[in-house]
Design an enzyme around this catalytic site. Structure first.
Site, PDB file in Angstrom:
ATOM      1  N   GLU A  50       0.824  -1.211   0.000  1.00 60.90           N
ATOM      2  CA  GLU A  50       0.000   0.000   0.000  1.00 60.90           C
ATOM      3  C   GLU A  50       0.859   1.262   0.000  1.00 60.90           C
ATOM      4  O   GLU A  50       0.555   2.230  -0.704  1.00 60.90           O
ATOM      5  CB  GLU A  50      -0.944  -0.005   1.210  1.00 60.90           C
ATOM      6  CG  GLU A  50      -2.050  -1.044   1.137  1.00 60.90           C
ATOM      7  CD  GLU A  50      -3.021  -0.801  -0.003  1.00 60.90           C
ATOM      8  OE1 GLU A  50      -3.174   0.364  -0.432  1.00 60.90           O
ATOM      9  OE2 GLU A  50      -3.617  -1.783  -0.482  1.00 60.90           O
ATOM     10  N   TYR A 135      -7.017   6.008   4.416  1.00 60.37           N
ATOM     11  CA  TYR A 135      -7.133   5.049   3.316  1.00 60.37           C
ATOM     12  C   TYR A 135      -6.238   3.836   3.537  1.00 60.37           C
ATOM     13  O   TYR A 135      -6.685   2.687   3.446  1.00 60.37           O
ATOM     14  CB  TYR A 135      -6.770   5.706   1.972  1.00 60.37           C
ATOM     15  CG  TYR A 135      -6.547   4.668   0.900  1.00 60.37           C
ATOM     16  CD1 TYR A 135      -7.624   4.052   0.280  1.00 60.37           C
ATOM     17  CD2 TYR A 135      -5.259   4.237   0.564  1.00 60.37           C
ATOM     18  CE1 TYR A 135      -7.435   3.052  -0.658  1.00 60.37           C
ATOM     19  CE2 TYR A 135      -5.064   3.237  -0.359  1.00 60.37           C
ATOM     20  CZ  TYR A 135      -6.157   2.654  -0.969  1.00 60.37           C
ATOM     21  OH  TYR A 135      -5.963   1.645  -1.882  1.00 60.37           O
ATOM     22  N   ASP A 153     -10.489   5.838  -2.584  1.00 51.06           N
ATOM     23  CA  ASP A 153      -9.381   6.430  -3.315  1.00 51.06           C
ATOM     24  C   ASP A 153      -9.941   7.101  -4.562  1.00 51.06           C
ATOM     25  O   ASP A 153     -11.162   7.236  -4.721  1.00 51.06           O
ATOM     26  CB  ASP A 153      -8.317   5.370  -3.650  1.00 51.06           C
ATOM     27  CG  ASP A 153      -8.820   4.307  -4.626  1.00 51.06           C
ATOM     28  OD1 ASP A 153     -10.020   4.332  -4.996  1.00 51.06           O
ATOM     29  OD2 ASP A 153      -8.016   3.441  -5.022  1.00 51.06           O
TER      30      ASP A 153
END
Length: 312
Positions: A50, A135, A153
């Site tokens: 990520e 996020y 996102d």
């Protein structure tokens, strides 16, 4: 589908969202892109993916992710690594802003020191880690532990804006609230993967509704009306000649040398370097000071020169 006053079909959200959820999950499970981090539930490996994927093309991330985990397979291994080595890896693999490497290294230390080497499991705890925002926290919690909230996102915003007409005309579209409403309880792993896949494969800037077999066509406002307007995607400042580019060049040059003075470093990062010029010692010292503040570079002030080296 309801009808507008002029008789034209206008898609609206059904009262029961079960059909939309079932269709999207079925579409995703039938066929989706095979990213290697989707094949693991190791939270550390997912955290690395990520952080690497932020503003970096996924085709560049795959090989870098595998190499990174080969070199530092656990949070403990990464925490024990020299920060300069981690930053050099990041720069060598063109993974974008080097401060993300610093944050990831710091987060590994937090996992070891504050959580006994076990990655925290909840979005709230994950946000305590350096460089982890809402996020990323939801993504790791979802994909590793299946207990995250809805991820939002750029791709997800595009999907929601097009699909649901009620958010088009609001000054601040309630993306998170709508995404949370859609999320099926106890299915954050598959759901968040699925809606991100929808935005990445079917609901792109130029939509591919029919080609990709979008599962939401019967409900989607944009598909019904032909208006595929979507939120503007923020544009990155030009990289060529930018401060960001010269920061990367400094890291690259210093990774190949133990230490350099400003006048040794300057010509190696820009051809127009002149000690007393516009892009001379003062400009370079300011650039290096920023890198030092980010924990990437050490500066030593001597009587006749400033010495720069990567932080180890």
């Amino acid at each position: 589908m309801r009808e507008s006053d002029d008789g034209e079909g206008v898609a609206t959200r059904p009262d029961d969202l079960a059909g939309m959820r079932r269709q999207l999950i079925g579409w995703y499970e039938a066929d989706h892109r095979e990213h290697p981090w989707r094949e693991t539930d190791d939270p550390y490996a997912i955290l690395v993916s990520e952080i690497m994927s932020q503003q970096t093309q996924l085709d560049r991330v795959v090989d870098a992710w595998k190499e990174f985990l080969d070199r530092w397979p656990t949070a403990e291994a990464l925490a024990d690594a020299a920060r300069g080595d981690v930053v050099s890896f990041w720069s060598d693999h063109s993974l974008g802003y080097n401060n993300r490497a610093t944050y990831l290294h710091e987060a590994a230390g937090q996992i070891v020191d504050d959580y006994d080497g076990e990655c925290p499991e909840t979005p709230g705890e994950l946000q305590e880690l350096m460089g982890v925002g809402p996020y990323t926290a939801n993504a790791v919690a979802s994909f590793a532990f299946n207990n995250g909230d809805a991820v939002v996102d750029t791709n997800v915003k595009r999907v929601l804006y097009r699909a649901f007409s009620e958010i088009h005309n609001t000054e601040n579209p309630p993306y998170q609230a709508l995404a949370d409403e859609l999320l099926p309880e106890g299915e954050s792993n598959v759901w968040n993967n699925a809606i991100m896949e929808l935005g990445g494969v079917a609901c792109q800037k130029t939509p591919r509704c029919d080609e990709a077999g979008c599962p939401w066509r019967e409900w989607c406002d944009a598909y019904a009306t032909g208006d595929f307007t979507a939120p503007d995607v923020p544009t990155q400042p030009s990289f060529e000649g930018s401060r960001r580019q010269f920061r990367g060049r400094v890291i690259e040059v210093l990774s190949a040398h133990d230490e350099l003075t400003l006048d040794e470093l300057g010509p190696r990062i820009r051809v127009d370097y002149a000690p007393e010029g516009t892009h001379g010692r003062e400009w370079l010292h300011d650039l290096l000071a920023d890198l030092a503040d980010d924990g990437l570079v050490d500066l030593t002030e001597q009587e006749d020169a400033t010495i720069a080296r990567l932080q180890r």
